[in-house]
Design a protein around this motif. Structure first.
Motif, PDB file in Angstrom:
ATOM      1  N   SER A 175      35.038  47.704  49.723  1.00 54.47           N
ATOM      2  CA  SER A 175      35.097  48.522  48.502  1.00 54.47           C
ATOM      3  C   SER A 175      36.360  48.218  47.710  1.00 54.47           C
ATOM      4  CB  SER A 175      35.026  50.004  48.856  1.00 54.47           C
ATOM      5  OG  SER A 175      36.115  50.382  49.665  1.00 54.47           O
ATOM      6  N   PHE A 176      37.474  47.978  48.410  1.00 55.11           N
ATOM      7  CA  PHE A 176      38.716  47.639  47.715  1.00 55.11           C
ATOM      8  C   PHE A 176      38.642  46.265  47.068  1.00 55.11           C
ATOM      9  CE2 PHE A 176      40.581  51.225  49.893  1.00 55.11           C
ATOM     10  CZ  PHE A 176      41.554  51.656  49.010  1.00 55.11           C
ATOM     11  N   LEU A 177      37.920  45.338  47.709  1.00 60.17           N
ATOM     12  CA  LEU A 177      37.763  44.011  47.116  1.00 60.17           C
ATOM     13  C   LEU A 177      36.947  44.088  45.829  1.00 60.17           C
ATOM     14  CD1 LEU A 177      37.118  41.767  50.251  1.00 60.17           C
ATOM     15  CD2 LEU A 177      39.090  41.685  48.735  1.00 60.17           C
ATOM     16  N   LYS A 178      35.916  44.915  45.872  1.00 57.43           N
ATOM     17  CA  LYS A 178      35.122  45.108  44.644  1.00 57.43           C
ATOM     18  C   LYS A 178      35.989  45.722  43.548  1.00 57.43           C
ATOM     19  CE  LYS A 178      30.782  45.650  47.175  1.00 57.43           C
ATOM     20  NZ  LYS A 178      29.727  46.590  47.618  1.00 57.43           N
ATOM     21  N   GLU A 179      36.832  46.676  43.962  1.00 57.74           N
ATOM     22  CA  GLU A 179      37.751  47.292  42.997  1.00 57.74           C
ATOM     23  C   GLU A 179      38.739  46.262  42.468  1.00 57.74           C
ATOM     24  OE1 GLU A 179      41.029  50.942  42.791  1.00 57.74           O
ATOM     25  OE2 GLU A 179      39.811  50.627  44.600  1.00 57.74           O
ATOM     26  N   ALA A 180      39.192  45.358  43.371  1.00 57.32           N
ATOM     27  CA  ALA A 180      40.140  44.319  42.958  1.00 57.32           C
ATOM     28  C   ALA A 180      39.511  43.390  41.930  1.00 57.32           C
ATOM     29  CB  ALA A 180      40.605  43.518  44.184  1.00 57.32           C
ATOM     30  N   VAL A 181      38.234  43.068  42.112  1.00 58.41           N
ATOM     31  CA  VAL A 181      37.530  42.207  41.150  1.00 58.41           C
ATOM     32  C   VAL A 181      37.470  42.887  39.782  1.00 58.41           C
ATOM     33  CG1 VAL A 181      35.305  41.168  40.582  1.00 58.41           C
ATOM     34  CG2 VAL A 181      36.176  41.025  42.919  1.00 58.41           C
ATOM     35  N   ASN A 182      37.129  44.175  39.783  1.00 59.02           N
ATOM     36  CA  ASN A 182      37.025  44.913  38.509  1.00 59.02           C
ATOM     37  C   ASN A 182      38.380  45.029  37.820  1.00 59.02           C
ATOM     38  OD1 ASN A 182      34.283  45.313  38.943  1.00 59.02           O
ATOM     39  ND2 ASN A 182      34.621  47.246  40.031  1.00 59.02           N
ATOM     40  N   ILE A 183      39.432  45.363  38.612  1.00 62.46           N
ATOM     41  CA  ILE A 183      40.772  45.513  38.039  1.00 62.46           C
ATOM     42  C   ILE A 183      41.257  44.184  37.473  1.00 62.46           C
ATOM     43  CG2 ILE A 183      43.192  45.944  38.606  1.00 62.46           C
ATOM     44  CD1 ILE A 183      42.214  48.038  40.621  1.00 62.46           C
ATOM     45  N   ALA A 184      41.011  43.108  38.239  1.00 68.34           N
ATOM     46  CA  ALA A 184      41.458  41.791  37.780  1.00 68.34           C
ATOM     47  C   ALA A 184      40.781  41.405  36.471  1.00 68.34           C
ATOM     48  CB  ALA A 184      41.162  40.742  38.853  1.00 68.34           C
ATOM     49  N   GLU A 185      39.517  41.705  36.353  1.00 72.96           N
ATOM     50  CA  GLU A 185      38.786  41.367  35.121  1.00 72.96           C
ATOM     51  C   GLU A 185      39.292  42.184  33.937  1.00 72.96           C
ATOM     52  OE1 GLU A 185      34.736  41.957  36.128  1.00 72.96           O
ATOM     53  OE2 GLU A 185      34.537  40.041  37.210  1.00 72.96           O
ATOM     54  N   LEU A 203      38.922  34.795  44.364  1.00 75.03           N
ATOM     55  CA  LEU A 203      39.153  34.924  45.806  1.00 75.03           C
ATOM     56  C   LEU A 203      38.401  36.123  46.368  1.00 75.03           C
ATOM     57  CD1 LEU A 203      40.648  34.026  48.392  1.00 75.03           C
ATOM     58  CD2 LEU A 203      42.562  35.466  47.682  1.00 75.03           C
ATOM     59  N   SER A 204      38.516  37.276  45.719  1.00 73.60           N
ATOM     60  CA  SER A 204      37.848  38.484  46.195  1.00 73.60           C
ATOM     61  C   SER A 204      36.339  38.305  46.184  1.00 73.60           C
ATOM     62  CB  SER A 204      38.233  39.679  45.312  1.00 73.60           C
ATOM     63  OG  SER A 204      39.627  39.898  45.337  1.00 73.60           O
ATOM     64  N   TYR A 205      35.823  37.712  45.106  1.00 76.76           N
ATOM     65  CA  TYR A 205      34.385  37.482  45.004  1.00 76.76           C
ATOM     66  C   TYR A 205      33.912  36.522  46.104  1.00 76.76           C
ATOM     67  CZ  TYR A 205      29.847  36.159  43.110  1.00 76.76           C
ATOM     68  OH  TYR A 205      28.511  35.906  42.953  1.00 76.76           O
ATOM     69  N   GLY A 206      34.718  35.496  46.383  1.00 75.64           N
ATOM     70  CA  GLY A 206      34.369  34.527  47.431  1.00 75.64           C
ATOM     71  C   GLY A 206      34.327  35.157  48.815  1.00 75.64           C
ATOM     72  N   ILE A 207      35.296  36.039  49.112  1.00 73.77           N
ATOM     73  CA  ILE A 207      35.317  36.708  50.411  1.00 73.77           C
ATOM     74  C   ILE A 207      34.121  37.633  50.561  1.00 73.77           C
ATOM     75  CG2 ILE A 207      36.595  38.357  51.850  1.00 73.77           C
ATOM     76  CD1 ILE A 207      39.179  37.200  50.680  1.00 73.77           C
ATOM     77  N   LEU A 208      33.816  38.381  49.507  1.00 75.26           N
ATOM     78  CA  LEU A 208      32.669  39.293  49.560  1.00 75.26           C
ATOM     79  C   LEU A 208      31.361  38.528  49.778  1.00 75.26           C
ATOM     80  CD1 LEU A 208      33.572  41.774  46.691  1.00 75.26           C
ATOM     81  CD2 LEU A 208      33.296  42.352  49.103  1.00 75.26           C
TER      82      LEU A 208
END
Length: 566
Positions: A175-185, A203-208
């Motif tokens: 859930s934090f990685l998804k949040e990181a993707v949104n924040i980064a965008e 990176l976050s998208y690749g890990i997910l």
């Protein structure tokens, strides 16, 4: 009335008594003299090569070794008690030449100096026993016992719990990685110049995406600490870029809170779980205060509640009740220790037995194949061999071994006269990497069978998973142990071989718990105990020979505590 004068033997504590040689106070066949003889036959190079030289003079390593081994023959494993014996115990005073090393010196010698020499010393004693006819290497009796470790009983770490915590933490991280993707965008929309935002998002998208693929193909996917470190590094890069462009309210930005969560919570916890898994190394548990100790069920379960205690699985090989080889394992099951123990025996190169004898706890296809490949005569029953000899087993219809096998048509016929035809081959690999091949047979129809309730719990048709290799190996062992007289006589001695050794160590010498911690030091301690046992056994054999020569006595001498004590 008796008028005779009472007289006493002269007694004066202040009078000098000559001669002052105390060697006359110790019997010629006393066990301390055997310790002295054994240690003096050890090559000095095994003990002296670990002394650097210079500084204050050291106690002679042979003298220190005599102290430790003799103390173990008396059931003394405490360094403080050994130091006390050097001042008060006459045979010990004779061995030390009236020197009195303190307990720190004794403990340091035992745990540090002997770490690299114990194996050579033990091998020297084994060679001495073989050359002097005390034992031979034709038949090798193997058995194991669990000895409690020096560790906190409540400091356990369970591997299953660790994996469960990792999985839960991974779910939170998703859930934090998804949040990181949104924040980064969102941050990247504000500032196109931030390369870190793009890197973090990718990176976050690749890990997910990787986690989703693993979840669909394998067991629960885990995010590892190095992946978290990569994300943390990207977040640090974004912070630096924001400062360079003079962005406002950096501390209040979501990216800052996200990085703090990663650095202070996720990363330390995930690293902790990974370290625990590395320490466990496939075991079900370990102790925080002694990482090499595994929680096992001990025989001395006084509360009768199956309590687990930190301990080691000690394996020994004996002949004529002398310990010829030993190994320390963290695995609580004997079947997984067989091959490592035999490989350790081969590595030492002293013992090359023709026959290996062990109990049913070691019977497995892998162990039988290992003995066959290395040309050992294995007298090791499988765990159900004795059960199969009982009448209740032969009358139980659920056991396919009681069914008729049609060799020409390659099929089994069940008690209901139904055919179990061969369907296909199957290959299974266990978690340790060993592969087994099976032939699968399936019944034509079990739907209306009156015996199905007693035959199988399966909802469908009854299947037989037949392992041709294992069944052939079991048949060979069964034939030896139930029909070959020589093999039966050899196996009958198993109960009085290693079992007697463990009984002497635990009951007579009170060796029920290790004092030292870690595999390396535990090997030292058990090596000393094994040598102490061998020397005690030598003393008993010598005493028996003397008794036979002088009195013509044929009385058997057993392990008695009165003989061990001075």
């Amino acid at each position: 009335m008796n008028n005779q004068k009472v007289t006493y033997i002269n007694y004066n504590m202040n009078q000098l008594c000559l001669p002052s040689d105390i060697s006359n106070w110790v019997d010629e066949n006393h066990i301390s003299r055997i310790v002295n003889e054994v240690v003096e036959n050890i090559d000095d190079k095994f003990l002296e090569k670990f002394y650097e030289g210079g500084g204050r003079s050291s106690y002679h390593p042979k003298m220190m070794l005599k102290i430790v081994i003799y103390a173990y023959t008396q059931g003394v494993t405490s360094g403080r008690k050994m130091a006390k014996m050097c001042k008060e115990h006459i045979p010990m005073i004779l061995l030390t030449g009236r020197t009195t090393p303190d307990f720190r010196t004794i403990n340091r010698f035992r745990s540090e100096r002997l770490k690299y020499a114990i194996e050579d010393i033990f091998e020297t004693l084994v060679i001495y026993l073989i050359e002097n006819g005390y034992a031979n290497t034709d038949i090798y009796y193997l058995d194991g016992t669990k000895i409690e470790a020096n560790a906190n009983k409540f400091s356990f770490v369970w591997t299953k719990s660790t994996l469960n915590y990792q999985e839960k933490l991974t779910d939170k991280l998703k859930s934090f990685l998804k949040e990181a993707v949104n924040i980064a965008e969102e941050e990247n929309k504000e500032s196109d110049l931030l390369d870190g935002m793009k890197d973090l998002s990718e990176l976050s998208y690749g890990i997910l995406k990787s986690l989703e693929e693993k979840d669909s193909k394998y067991k629960k996917a885990i995010i590892y600490s190095h992946e978290i470190d990569h994300i943390s590094n990207k977040l640090t890069k974004i912070e630096e870029e924001l400062e360079l462009i003079g962005a406002e309210n950096i501390r209040k930005r979501p990216i800052k809170k996200l990085k703090k969560k990663f650095d202070e919570d996720f990363s330390p916890r995930m690293k902790k779980y990974e370290i625990n898994n590395t320490i466990a190394n496939g075991r079900n548990s370990f102790s925080k205060t002694n990482h090499d100790a595994t929680f096992m069920r001990m025989k001395n379960d006084y509360m009768k509640n199956g309590q687990l205690k930190p301990g080691y699985n000690v394996q020994i090989g004996t002949n004529n009740q002398f310990v010829l080889n030993y190994s320390i394992h963290s695995n609580p099951t004997d079947v997984r220790t067989f091959i490592p123990h035999i490989k350790e025996m081969i590595r030492r190169g002293i013992i090359l037995p023709e026959t290996i004898v062990a109990d049913g706890g070691y019977g497995s296809e892998e162990n039988y194949m290992y003995c066959k490949d290395n040309e050992y005569n294995a007298l090791i029953p499988y765990n159900t061999m004795r059960l199969e000899e009982k009448r209740s087993y032969s009358k139980n219809i659920k056991h396919w071994k009681n069914w008729f096998y049609d060799e020409e048509c390659d099929r089994f016929i069940c008690p209901n006269d139904k055919n179990l035809e061969f369907k296909h081959y199957s290959r299974k690999t266990d978690k340790y990497g060993y592969t087994r091949d099976f032939k699968i047979y399936e019944c034509e129809n079990c739907s209306d069978c009156p015996y199905k309730k007693d035959c199988t719990k399966s909802k469908g048709n009854r299947q037989i998973h037949y392992n041709p290799v294992y069944e052939e190996l079991k048949a060979d062992v069964r034939d030896k142990l139930l029909h070959d007289e020589n093999s039966m006589k050899i196996y009958a001695k198993r109960k009085i071989e290693p079992e007697t050794v463990f009984g002497n160590m635990k009951a007579n010498l009170s060796f029920k718990k290790f004092r030292l911690r870690g595999n390396d030091k535990v090997k030292i301690e058990f090596g000393l105990m094994a040598m102490a046992h061998n020397i005690i056994k030598m003393a008993l054999v010598i005493a028996k020979n003397i008794a036979d020569d002088t009195k013509g006595s044929t009385q058997k001498i057993g392990f008695t505590h009165s003989f061990l004590c001075a």
